[in-house]
Write a protein that holds these residues in place. Structure first.
Motif: not given
Length: 129
Positions: A1-6, A28-34, A118-123
């Motif tokens: 899963m790909n995250f965007a964090i503000a 740590d869970a193996g997800h990505e932060i875009n 936001l356009q490319s994140a899953d969450r």
């Protein structure tokens, strides 16, 4: 899963710690932060000038270390940064200021970077108000 964090909260706000803990858990869970996007008072986290008392955790250092270690895209809203005196070398020269107080790993850029994330994140997750 790909995250965007503000992050919208400054370094003294508990939301800054919550955001960092969340970002660490994502990685740590193996997800990505875009993209990490620092907005409003969160731009102070990008300043190199803040000094924490020795008996307190230095959240700005922890963010910088986390971003560098994981080679993350960390964008600081340029409009919010300029209003709060957070300047990189280019902006310090542009506005005829004597010094810069931010640099690597931070990238000063516009709010469009958040929209792009936001356009490319899953969450998308935001911390602070």
């Amino acid at each position: 899963m790909n995250f965007a964090i503000a992050l919208l909260a400054g370094p003294q706000d508990p939301a800054a710690r919550s955001a960092l803990n969340f970002a660490r858990a994502v990685v740590d869970a193996g997800h990505e932060i875009n993209r990490l996007f620092f907005y409003r008072d969160a731009v102070h986290i990008a300043s190199n000038l803040g000094v924490q008392p020795q008996d307190e955790n230095d959240i700005t250092h922890e963010w910088r270390q986390f971003i560098t270690e994981h080679k993350l895209d960390a964008v600081v809203c340029i409009a919010a940064a300029l209003r709060r005196g957070v300047l990189n070398e280019e902006e310090a020269q542009r506005w005829d200021r004597h010094a810069a107080n931010t640099g690597t790993p931070w990238d000063l850029s516009g709010l469009g970077q958040w929209v792009d994330a936001l356009q490319s994140a899953d969450r998308a997750v935001s911390f602070g108000s």
